[in-house]
Design a protein around this motif. Structure first.
Motif, PDB file in Angstrom:
ATOM      1  N   GLN A 270      36.905  37.127  40.698  1.00 43.77           N
ATOM      2  CA  GLN A 270      37.076  37.264  39.251  1.00 43.77           C
ATOM      3  C   GLN A 270      37.077  38.735  38.843  1.00 43.77           C
ATOM      4  O   GLN A 270      37.863  39.158  37.990  1.00 43.77           O
ATOM      5  N   LEU A 271      36.158  39.484  39.482  1.00 38.30           N
ATOM      6  CA  LEU A 271      36.118  40.921  39.196  1.00 38.30           C
ATOM      7  C   LEU A 271      37.412  41.599  39.626  1.00 38.30           C
ATOM      8  O   LEU A 271      37.943  42.465  38.921  1.00 38.30           O
ATOM      9  N   ARG A 275      39.970  43.452  37.366  1.00 39.61           N
ATOM     10  CA  ARG A 275      40.396  44.826  37.627  1.00 39.61           C
ATOM     11  C   ARG A 275      41.921  44.935  37.572  1.00 39.61           C
ATOM     12  O   ARG A 275      42.465  45.873  36.984  1.00 39.61           O
ATOM     13  N   LYS A 276      42.592  43.939  38.190  1.00 37.31           N
ATOM     14  CA  LYS A 276      44.056  43.950  38.148  1.00 37.31           C
ATOM     15  C   LYS A 276      44.553  43.808  36.713  1.00 37.31           C
ATOM     16  O   LYS A 276      45.504  44.486  36.303  1.00 37.31           O
ATOM     17  N   LEU A 277      43.888  42.891  35.967  1.00 35.70           N
ATOM     18  CA  LEU A 277      44.279  42.715  34.577  1.00 35.70           C
ATOM     19  C   LEU A 277      44.031  43.986  33.783  1.00 35.70           C
ATOM     20  O   LEU A 277      44.838  44.375  32.928  1.00 35.70           O
ATOM     21  N   LEU A 278      42.894  44.663  34.104  1.00 37.37           N
ATOM     22  CA  LEU A 278      42.590  45.920  33.428  1.00 37.37           C
ATOM     23  C   LEU A 278      43.626  46.985  33.756  1.00 37.37           C
ATOM     24  O   LEU A 278      44.049  47.746  32.882  1.00 37.37           O
ATOM     25  N   GLU A 279      44.039  47.024  35.036  1.00 38.89           N
ATOM     26  CA  GLU A 279      45.064  47.997  35.414  1.00 38.89           C
ATOM     27  C   GLU A 279      46.380  47.712  34.693  1.00 38.89           C
ATOM     28  O   GLU A 279      47.052  48.634  34.227  1.00 38.89           O
ATOM     29  N   GLN A 280      46.711  46.403  34.604  1.00 41.46           N
ATOM     30  CA  GLN A 280      47.932  46.053  33.880  1.00 41.46           C
ATOM     31  C   GLN A 280      47.807  46.429  32.399  1.00 41.46           C
ATOM     32  O   GLN A 280      48.740  46.977  31.803  1.00 41.46           O
ATOM     33  N   GLN A 284      49.981  48.985  30.372  1.00 44.15           N
ATOM     34  CA  GLN A 284      50.635  48.608  29.118  1.00 44.15           C
ATOM     35  C   GLN A 284      50.169  49.493  27.973  1.00 44.15           C
ATOM     36  O   GLN A 284      50.956  49.875  27.108  1.00 44.15           O
ATOM     37  N   LEU A 285      48.847  49.812  27.981  1.00 41.55           N
ATOM     38  CA  LEU A 285      48.314  50.669  26.926  1.00 41.55           C
ATOM     39  C   LEU A 285      48.934  52.055  26.992  1.00 41.55           C
ATOM     40  O   LEU A 285      49.292  52.638  25.955  1.00 41.55           O
TER      41      LEU A 285
END
Length: 681
Positions: A270-271, A275-280, A284-285
């Motif tokens: 999950q972490l 992390r992958k979602l955060l990188e994406q 995007q940001l």
């Protein structure tokens, strides 16, 4: 301990199901397999048994360690139940391995019934923990102390079992009879425990919201199968007993893997996903920030272009309006001098209206330009320590001249605070004049204006202008400082633009000051401004001489070249110089013609319009300076562009003076006298 991982690391539990299926098939095939005796000597058996039980105890301790550690991170309470249960299982497994026949005495003589008692207690504690974990809601305990209470309960159970088995074994029912084997009670209890393990497996299987349920169900199932082997063997050395122990080890391993996935692997995944979602999201940001930055850059550029266009438009409109005003006010001033003959009372009154209307229009143009410069952030201020005495006297003289016509009395300044202030002299004078002008305009007939200077908030000096006019309602406080808001006064005969207070507020705030007012029905209003104090300064010496009059004396004859494309302005200059015998006027309507006349007539002074057709005033000045006349001829810029930027550019270009239209004739004569005296020296 890597053994459980060897069973497979798939989080979906397929390795656990495959292991349970293979062991179930093996269990079903055992009756048809030949009976095999693996060991002939007790010592050989004890070595193998001790190794298997030690391994089982180690795996049980791993289950405790990983499950107990989970409660620190707000994991489900089910992990704690399994952890404390298998801590007891590990302890009882050690006691079982030390109590078997052939082992050294463990406090009391070792024997099969002693070992079986520890074994059944261990199995009982394991199945209670599994069923409890399967039945409990999959969530953390609401009361944190439940973790410690469960640990205390498991340890108390282990202590009770040890006490009973070691010191009261004679009171326990028989489970093994030498020469006969296992008793029916032992068989029934073992079958019951096996059934309970299978029930736990089914319960875990039904927990579909638990991602690692297959591992827990598979481990419980295999442990249930292991119990069946322990009711089949007749000799501890045969294959059933050894396979049963191996099933226990595999069951423990599957349970360990289930807890590992639930407490470490799954959160880690999950972490990792987070992390992958955060990188994406970060990518995007960054892309959005880049896009937004580009949009903001474009918006700023568009705003700058709009501001520049507005400034150009206002500058152009100022020029277009000031140019005809120059003729209107200039000729009106000449008529008021009476040089062309005395005026009748009616003519004087009409002329006063012309001058008054023209001056009002000029004030409106100036204030609109000021407001535009302030809003565009192009207002240049020069903040310096100023002793306000001279400034107050200048403002008082100008305000009294206006008040006399309105029948309003303006009192002297009442100065209680003599500190210098940090201000822009010209702009602060504009602020005070605006407040004093409003106090006169909006006062009652025969009203009074009082003026005072007093200490303000710490570090500030307060200037107060009080009138005896009508009260300003509190509801109009916010509207009062809005552009073009006159609170209904636009319907009266009182002249005004409605932007004076707006400019005043912006100017005061630009000087790090504050402005506000108070108003009382029947008494009037008090407007005050506060500006930063700059300490004590002596008032500067009065260097201002008498104001130059229209007939300023210039001691020598002179030739003036006026380059101007507007015939009305040329005619006004002719009228200004008409009665001065020693003045000779030469005019040109283009810069090119003006340059030719400058070379031919060698004027003593040149008045040059900036906005000329073809070559503008700046280019004409550069051409004049390139002629290299010695000494250089003084050049006065006369233009309708009153912006600070234009004045600064003119100074940098080399103009000797900068005058704006409509022309202030006394100032014009004073400038001529000053420049001619320098050039003739």
């Amino acid at each position: 301990m890597m053994m459980p991982a060897a069973l497979g690391s798939g989080q979906d539990g397929r390795p656990a199901l495959l292991a349970a299926l293979v062991l179930t098939v093996l269990f079903a095939a055992m009756p048809v397999l030949p009976q095999i005796t693996l060991f002939r000597q007790l010592d050989d058996y004890l070595a193998a048994h001790q190794a298997i039980e030690t391994f089982s105890a180690v795996v049980a301790m791993l289950i405790f360690g990983i499950g107990w550690h989970a409660h620190r991170y707000d994991r489900p309470a089910n992990f704690t139940i399994l952890a404390v249960s298998f801590l007891g299982v590990a302890a009882l497994t050690v006691c079982h391995s030390m109590s078997y026949t052939g082992m050294p005495d463990f406090i009391t003589p070792s024997g099969p019934e002693k070992g079986i008692a520890f074994w059944l207690s261990m199995r009982f504690l394991a199945v209670v923990g599994l069923i409890s974990a399967a039945l409990m809601p999959w969530r953390p305990f609401r009361w944190a102390r439940w973790h410690r209470w469960l640990l205390a309960f498991a340890l108390a159970f282990v202590a009770l079992v040890i006490w009973v088995v070691l010191w009261h074994q004679d009171k326990l029912p028989r489970t093994f009879i030498p020469g006969q084997g296992l008793t029916p009670l032992k068989v029934v209890v073992e079958i019951g425990l096996s059934a309970a393990f299978l029930v736990a497996a089914i319960l875990f299987w039904r927990r579909r919201t638990v991602s690692h349920r297959h591992w827990l169900a598979g481990g419980s199932w295999v442990m249930g199968l292991s119990g069946a082997f322990f009711v089949l063997y007749t000799n501890p050395f045969d294959i059933y007993n050894q396979i049963g122990h191996l099933y226990v080890v595999v069951g423990y391993g599957l349970l360990y893997q289930g807890l590992f996935i639930g407490t470490i692997h799954e959160p880690y995944e999950q972490l990792n996903d987070s992390r992958k979602l955060l990188e994406q999201s970060h990518a995007q940001l960054e892309e959005r920030v880049s896009q937004r930055t580009a949009e903001l850059r474009d918006a700023v550029a568009a705003a700058d272009r709009a501001n520049q266009a507005k400034s150009d438009f206002l500058s152009s409109m100022s020029h277009e309006l000031r140019t005809p005003l120059n003729a209107v006010l200039g000729f009106a001033q000449l008529l008021q001098t009476g040089r062309s003959g005395p005026l009748t009372e009616k003519q004087s009154r009409q002329l006063d209206h012309i001058v008054k209307g023209g001056q009002h229009l000029l004030d409106l143009i100036s204030e609109v330009l000021d407001l535009a410069r302030i809003e565009a952030g192009k207002l240049a201020l020069s903040l310096e320590p100023v002793a306000p005495a001279q400034l107050l006297d200048e403002c008082l003289a100008l305000a009294r001249a206006s008040a006399q016509r309105s029948g309003v009395t303006v009192g002297d300044w009442q100065v209680e605070d003599h500190r210098a202030v940090l201000i822009d002299y010209t702009r602060f004078k504009q602020v005070l004049l605006n407040l004093m002008s409003n106090a006169v305009k909006y006062n009652r007939p025969q009203g009074l204006v009082t003026l005072s200077v007093k200490p303000g908030t710490p570090g500030f000096v307060r200037f107060v202008v009080t009138d005896t006019g009508p009260c300003i309602p509190e509801s109009a406080r916010a509207e009062l400082f809005q552009p073009f808001s006159r609170l209904g006064a636009e319907l009266s005969e009182v002249e005004g633009t409605g932007i004076g207070l707006t400019i005043t507020r912006r100017l005061i705030e630009a000087m790090d000051g504050r402005i506000d007012f108070s108003s009382v029905v029947g008494e009037g209003s008090s407007f005050w401004v506060e500006v930063p104090a700059a300490g004590d300064l002596a008032a500067p010496a009065d260097e201002s001489g008498p104001s130059p009059s229209l007939s300023a004396e210039i001691g020598q004859p002179f030739t003036l070249l006026y380059i101007e494309d507007n015939p009305a302005n040329l005619h006004l200059m002719q009228e200004i110089l008409a009665d001065v015998a020693r003045a000779r006027l030469v005019s040109a309507h283009t810069a090119e013609l003006g340059l030719e006349l400058a070379v031919r007539d060698r004027p003593d002074i040149i008045v040059l319009d900036i906005n000329l057709p073809g070559m503008d005033g700046f280019a004409a000045l550069a051409a004049l300076r390139a002629e290299g006349a010695a000494p250089p001829v003084p050049v006065i810029a006369l233009t309708a562009n009153a912006s600070v930027t234009a004045q600064r550019r003119a100074e940098q270009a080399g103009f000797d003076a900068y005058l704006t239209k409509p022309l202030d004739i006394p100032r014009f004569w004073a400038t001529l006298a000053e420049l001619l005296s320098v050039s003739k020296a």
